[in-house]
Design a protein around this motif. Structure first.
Motif, PDB file in Angstrom:
ATOM      1  N   ASN A  74      44.772  94.733  12.309  1.00  0.00           N
ATOM      2  CA  ASN A  74      44.988  96.046  12.267  1.00  0.00           C
ATOM      3  C   ASN A  74      44.743  96.519  13.870  1.00  0.00           C
ATOM      4  OD1 ASN A  74      45.364  96.787   9.932  1.00  0.00           O
ATOM      5  ND2 ASN A  74      43.004  96.795   9.191  1.00  0.00           N
ATOM      6  N   ASN A  75      43.777  95.638  14.459  1.00  0.00           N
ATOM      7  CA  ASN A  75      43.526  96.131  15.929  1.00  0.00           C
ATOM      8  C   ASN A  75      44.548  95.976  16.889  1.00  0.00           C
ATOM      9  OD1 ASN A  75      41.092  97.273  15.352  1.00  0.00           O
ATOM     10  ND2 ASN A  75      39.835  95.468  16.134  1.00  0.00           N
ATOM     11  N   ALA A  76      45.455  94.797  16.560  1.00  0.00           N
ATOM     12  CA  ALA A  76      46.590  94.644  17.252  1.00  0.00           C
ATOM     13  C   ALA A  76      47.711  95.830  17.044  1.00  0.00           C
ATOM     14  CB  ALA A  76      47.259  93.171  16.989  1.00  0.00           C
ATOM     15  N   GLN A  77      47.918  96.026  15.667  1.00  0.00           N
ATOM     16  CA  GLN A  77      48.727  97.025  15.255  1.00  0.00           C
ATOM     17  C   GLN A  77      48.324  98.451  15.983  1.00  0.00           C
ATOM     18  OE1 GLN A  77      48.900  98.213  11.295  1.00  0.00           O
ATOM     19  NE2 GLN A  77      50.990  98.864  11.399  1.00  0.00           N
ATOM     20  N   THR A  78      46.898  98.786  16.058  1.00  0.00           N
ATOM     21  CA  THR A  78      46.485  99.973  16.556  1.00  0.00           C
ATOM     22  C   THR A  78      47.010  99.883  18.007  1.00  0.00           C
ATOM     23  OG1 THR A  78      44.611 100.334  15.264  1.00  0.00           O
ATOM     24  CG2 THR A  78      44.615 101.009  17.314  1.00  0.00           C
ATOM     25  N   VAL A  79      46.807  98.733  18.834  1.00  0.00           N
ATOM     26  CA  VAL A  79      47.161  98.807  20.458  1.00  0.00           C
ATOM     27  C   VAL A  79      48.725  99.265  20.695  1.00  0.00           C
ATOM     28  CG1 VAL A  79      47.367  97.320  22.347  1.00  0.00           C
ATOM     29  CG2 VAL A  79      45.279  97.255  20.991  1.00  0.00           C
ATOM     30  N   LEU A  80      49.471  98.349  19.454  1.00  0.00           N
ATOM     31  CA  LEU A  80      50.853  98.663  19.689  1.00  0.00           C
ATOM     32  C   LEU A  80      51.395 100.018  19.106  1.00  0.00           C
ATOM     33  CD1 LEU A  80      52.112  95.193  18.188  1.00  0.00           C
ATOM     34  CD2 LEU A  80      52.440  95.968  20.695  1.00  0.00           C
ATOM     35  N   ALA A  81      50.610 100.439  18.130  1.00  0.00           N
ATOM     36  CA  ALA A  81      51.176 101.943  17.647  1.00  0.00           C
ATOM     37  C   ALA A  81      50.939 102.910  18.723  1.00  0.00           C
ATOM     38  CB  ALA A  81      50.603 102.110  16.281  1.00  0.00           C
ATOM     39  N   ASN A  82      49.513 102.749  19.383  1.00  0.00           N
ATOM     40  CA  ASN A  82      49.233 103.814  20.467  1.00  0.00           C
ATOM     41  C   ASN A  82      50.400 103.759  21.751  1.00  0.00           C
ATOM     42  OD1 ASN A  82      46.896 105.054  19.168  1.00  0.00           O
ATOM     43  ND2 ASN A  82      45.444 103.471  20.088  1.00  0.00           N
ATOM     44  N   LYS A  83      50.654 102.608  21.903  1.00  0.00           N
ATOM     45  CA  LYS A  83      51.648 102.450  23.083  1.00  0.00           C
ATOM     46  C   LYS A  83      52.892 103.173  22.820  1.00  0.00           C
ATOM     47  CE  LYS A  83      49.899  98.329  25.111  1.00  0.00           C
ATOM     48  NZ  LYS A  83      50.363  96.641  25.597  1.00  0.00           N
ATOM     49  N   CYS A  84      53.466 103.125  21.451  1.00  0.00           N
ATOM     50  CA  CYS A  84      54.653 103.584  20.934  1.00  0.00           C
ATOM     51  C   CYS A  84      54.441 104.989  21.002  1.00  0.00           C
ATOM     52  CB  CYS A  84      54.897 103.019  19.575  1.00  0.00           C
ATOM     53  SG  CYS A  84      56.167 103.976  18.492  1.00  0.00           S
ATOM     54  N   LEU A  85      53.282 105.631  20.571  1.00  0.00           N
ATOM     55  CA  LEU A  85      53.046 106.854  20.587  1.00  0.00           C
ATOM     56  C   LEU A  85      53.118 107.726  21.592  1.00  0.00           C
ATOM     57  CD1 LEU A  85      49.992 107.262  18.135  1.00  0.00           C
ATOM     58  CD2 LEU A  85      52.503 108.229  17.510  1.00  0.00           C
ATOM     59  N   ALA A  86      52.673 106.743  22.966  1.00  0.00           N
ATOM     60  CA  ALA A  86      52.854 107.304  24.310  1.00  0.00           C
ATOM     61  C   ALA A  86      54.163 107.467  24.945  1.00  0.00           C
ATOM     62  CB  ALA A  86      52.073 106.252  25.014  1.00  0.00           C
ATOM     63  N   ARG A  87      55.138 106.815  23.914  1.00  0.00           N
ATOM     64  CA  ARG A  87      56.681 107.241  24.381  1.00  0.00           C
ATOM     65  C   ARG A  87      57.115 108.399  23.985  1.00  0.00           C
ATOM     66  NH1 ARG A  87      57.749 102.161  21.663  1.00  0.00           N
ATOM     67  NH2 ARG A  87      59.170 103.044  20.477  1.00  0.00           N
ATOM     68  N   PHE A  88      56.385 108.952  22.957  1.00  0.00           N
ATOM     69  CA  PHE A  88      56.867 110.114  22.358  1.00  0.00           C
ATOM     70  C   PHE A  88      55.769 111.287  22.881  1.00  0.00           C
ATOM     71  CE2 PHE A  88      58.666 107.100  19.435  1.00  0.00           C
ATOM     72  CZ  PHE A  88      59.842 107.332  19.269  1.00  0.00           C
ATOM     73  N   GLY A  89      55.111 110.982  23.855  1.00  0.00           N
ATOM     74  CA  GLY A  89      54.124 111.970  24.599  1.00  0.00           C
ATOM     75  C   GLY A  89      52.887 112.335  24.029  1.00  0.00           C
ATOM     76  N   PHE A  90      52.465 111.276  22.892  1.00  0.00           N
ATOM     77  CA  PHE A  90      51.225 111.629  22.234  1.00  0.00           C
ATOM     78  C   PHE A  90      49.997 110.874  22.788  1.00  0.00           C
ATOM     79  CE2 PHE A  90      54.342 112.672  19.045  1.00  0.00           C
ATOM     80  CZ  PHE A  90      53.505 113.833  18.514  1.00  0.00           C
ATOM     81  N   PRO A  91      48.998 111.333  23.006  1.00  0.00           N
ATOM     82  CA  PRO A  91      47.644 110.483  23.266  1.00  0.00           C
ATOM     83  C   PRO A  91      47.359 109.383  22.291  1.00  0.00           C
ATOM     84  CG  PRO A  91      46.833 112.280  22.384  1.00  0.00           C
ATOM     85  CD  PRO A  91      48.417 112.604  22.573  1.00  0.00           C
ATOM     86  N   PRO A  92      46.590 108.246  22.765  1.00  0.00           N
ATOM     87  CA  PRO A  92      46.207 107.428  21.687  1.00  0.00           C
ATOM     88  C   PRO A  92      45.680 108.065  20.608  1.00  0.00           C
ATOM     89  CG  PRO A  92      45.525 106.535  23.888  1.00  0.00           C
ATOM     90  CD  PRO A  92      46.168 108.115  23.786  1.00  0.00           C
ATOM     91  N   SER A  93      46.147 107.676  19.379  1.00  0.00           N
ATOM     92  CA  SER A  93      45.764 108.499  18.156  1.00  0.00           C
ATOM     93  C   SER A  93      45.117 107.676  17.213  1.00  0.00           C
ATOM     94  CB  SER A  93      46.637 109.197  17.685  1.00  0.00           C
ATOM     95  OG  SER A  93      47.369 110.287  18.464  1.00  0.00           O
ATOM     96  N   LEU A  94      45.028 106.326  17.422  1.00  0.00           N
ATOM     97  CA  LEU A  94      44.525 105.344  16.298  1.00  0.00           C
ATOM     98  C   LEU A  94      43.144 104.638  17.079  1.00  0.00           C
ATOM     99  CD1 LEU A  94      47.362 103.843  14.674  1.00  0.00           C
ATOM    100  CD2 LEU A  94      45.844 105.536  13.712  1.00  0.00           C
ATOM    101  N   ARG A  95      42.053 104.386  16.454  1.00  0.00           N
ATOM    102  CA  ARG A  95      41.104 103.625  16.960  1.00  0.00           C
ATOM    103  C   ARG A  95      40.911 102.222  16.410  1.00  0.00           C
ATOM    104  NH1 ARG A  95      37.692 108.320  15.558  1.00  0.00           N
ATOM    105  NH2 ARG A  95      37.189 109.600  17.059  1.00  0.00           N
ATOM    106  N   GLU A  96      40.381 101.190  17.272  1.00  0.00           N
ATOM    107  CA  GLU A  96      40.077 100.006  16.604  1.00  0.00           C
ATOM    108  C   GLU A  96      39.195  99.750  15.851  1.00  0.00           C
ATOM    109  OE1 GLU A  96      40.693  96.791  19.589  1.00  0.00           O
ATOM    110  OE2 GLU A  96      41.855  98.063  20.774  1.00  0.00           O
ATOM    111  N   VAL A  97      39.232  98.794  14.729  1.00  0.00           N
ATOM    112  CA  VAL A  97      38.041  98.663  13.998  1.00  0.00           C
ATOM    113  C   VAL A  97      36.882  97.599  14.817  1.00  0.00           C
ATOM    114  CG1 VAL A  97      37.210  97.911  11.492  1.00  0.00           C
ATOM    115  CG2 VAL A  97      39.428  99.136  11.866  1.00  0.00           C
ATOM    116  N   PRO A  98      35.782  98.113  14.913  1.00  0.00           N
ATOM    117  CA  PRO A  98      34.843  97.127  15.353  1.00  0.00           C
ATOM    118  C   PRO A  98      34.364  96.148  14.547  1.00  0.00           C
ATOM    119  CG  PRO A  98      33.632  99.206  14.765  1.00  0.00           C
ATOM    120  CD  PRO A  98      35.165  99.375  14.468  1.00  0.00           C
ATOM    121  N   ALA A  99      33.901  95.044  15.130  1.00  0.00           N
ATOM    122  CA  ALA A  99      33.600  93.763  14.404  1.00  0.00           C
ATOM    123  C   ALA A  99      32.037  94.029  13.902  1.00  0.00           C
ATOM    124  CB  ALA A  99      33.587  92.468  14.882  1.00  0.00           C
ATOM    125  N   SER A 100      31.828  94.975  13.026  1.00  0.00           N
ATOM    126  CA  SER A 100      30.274  95.557  12.624  1.00  0.00           C
ATOM    127  C   SER A 100      29.944  94.745  11.339  1.00  0.00           C
ATOM    128  CB  SER A 100      30.413  96.976  12.269  1.00  0.00           C
ATOM    129  OG  SER A 100      31.250  97.504  11.348  1.00  0.00           O
TER     130      SER A 100
END
Length: 317
Positions: A74-100
């Motif tokens: 999930n966290n790797a997908q979050t990083v990749l999805a946020n990079k993808c969103l940046a291509r469309f002009g959106f800020p990072p819109s997903l948070r990573e899940v902490p190892a809580s």
């Protein structure tokens, strides 16, 4: 008794959903088939004395998406999805899940309550209302435009290939940024190999067969006799959760004194008869038999999971 209909057990099963993949709710736990049946009770050695399952790993976990593996993906997908969103002009819109959560959090109530300190404070209630699951909330409000880029256009064809166009005229990948990131993690390949989460079928089937094994049911009887000496009449460790006696207390945010006394006696009796140690040993043996029976299929599944985790490690470091 049916430990597979308790909220805790279902939470563990739901934690197996991969990244953005959906979970099917029409599969019955431990569905009967030759591939999921051990024909004769497995031979086991002496069971270790276990009060908790802390640190214990069940054999089938090598072939399934545990909560910790799912968190990494999930966290790797979050990083990749946020990079993808940046291509469309959106800020990072997903948070990573902490190892809580500890890695074995999903096993903490596998055999009912087993922690004496938790029982004395919370009874059968979950501390802090935690169910062991992790979530990944958006960091930004999900507008219509963001949703389109994040998840892609509606796909009435069901092919997963539907694309769309963002406000800036750029073409949105099939499945949006989430779909693109899944592909980069080789999750699509995994889903083709293991669309039904076969390892969780093995886990559930082995558990149901272990529950009916005379070595485990014999320990239920010993536990029940121990409980009677404390004034509680239950035939197995899940009856306190299923019966009417504690129903009202379990529905309240704070446990009653009776619930706490019951839970404390429950844990103490489990420890006296080594119920956890025997149950774990027998259930693990059933898993090993089913793994042996389905070795080739599981090898392909493990290979696909390892490929995803390797891809995820390349993203998150």
């Amino acid at each position: 008794m049916n430990r597979y209909t308790t909220p805790v057990r279902l939470a563990a099963a739901l934690a197996l959903c991969l990244v953005a993949a959906g979970c099917s709710d029409d599969k019955q736990p431990g569905a009967a088939s030759d591939a999921l049946t051990v024909n004769s009770p497995p031979v086991v050695g002496a069971a270790p004395q276990l009060d908790l399952l802390d640190g214990k790993v069940f054999p089938v976990e090598a072939y399934k998406l545990t909560p910790e593996k799912t968190r990494q993906l999930n966290n790797a997908q979050t990083v990749l999805a946020n990079k993808c969103l940046a291509r469309f002009g959106f800020p990072p819109s997903l948070r990573e899940v902490p190892a809580s959560q500890p890695m074995d959090a999903s096993n903490s109530r596998r055999y009912g309550i087993t922690d004496g300190a938790v029982a004395a404070k919370y009874g059968y209630h979950q501390p802090g209302g935690s169910d062991g699951q992790t979530s990944r909330p958006p960091a930004e409000p999900v507008t219509k435009e963001l949703s389109l880029v994040l998840y892609g256009a509606p796909d009435p064809t069901g092919t997963g290939k539907q694309t769309g166009t963002a406000a800036n005229g750029a073409e949105i990948p099939a499945g949006g940024c989430m779909g693109e990131s899944k592909s980069k993690l080789s999750a699509d390949a995994y889903e083709r190999v293991d669309p039904g989460q076969f390892a969780s079928d093995i886990e559930l089937a082995a558990g149901k067969q272990a529950d009916a094994d005379r070595r485990v049911t014999g320990k239920f009887a010993e536990w029940s006799a121990c409980m009677k000496t404390d004034g509680f009449d239950y035939s197995d460790p899940f009856q306190p959760l299923d019966g009417e006696i504690l129903k009202s207390s379990l529905a309240q945010p704070v446990p009653s004194a009776l619930e706490i006394r019951t839970a404390v006696a429950d844990v103490e009796c489990k420890q006296k008869v080594n119920l956890v140690g025997v149950w774990f040993t027998v259930e693990a043996a059933y898993e090993e038999k089913l793994i042996e029976k389905n070795q080739e299929r599981l090898a392909d599944i493990k290979k696909a999971i390892d490929a995803m985790l390797q891809s995820a490690a390349g993203v998150t470091g």
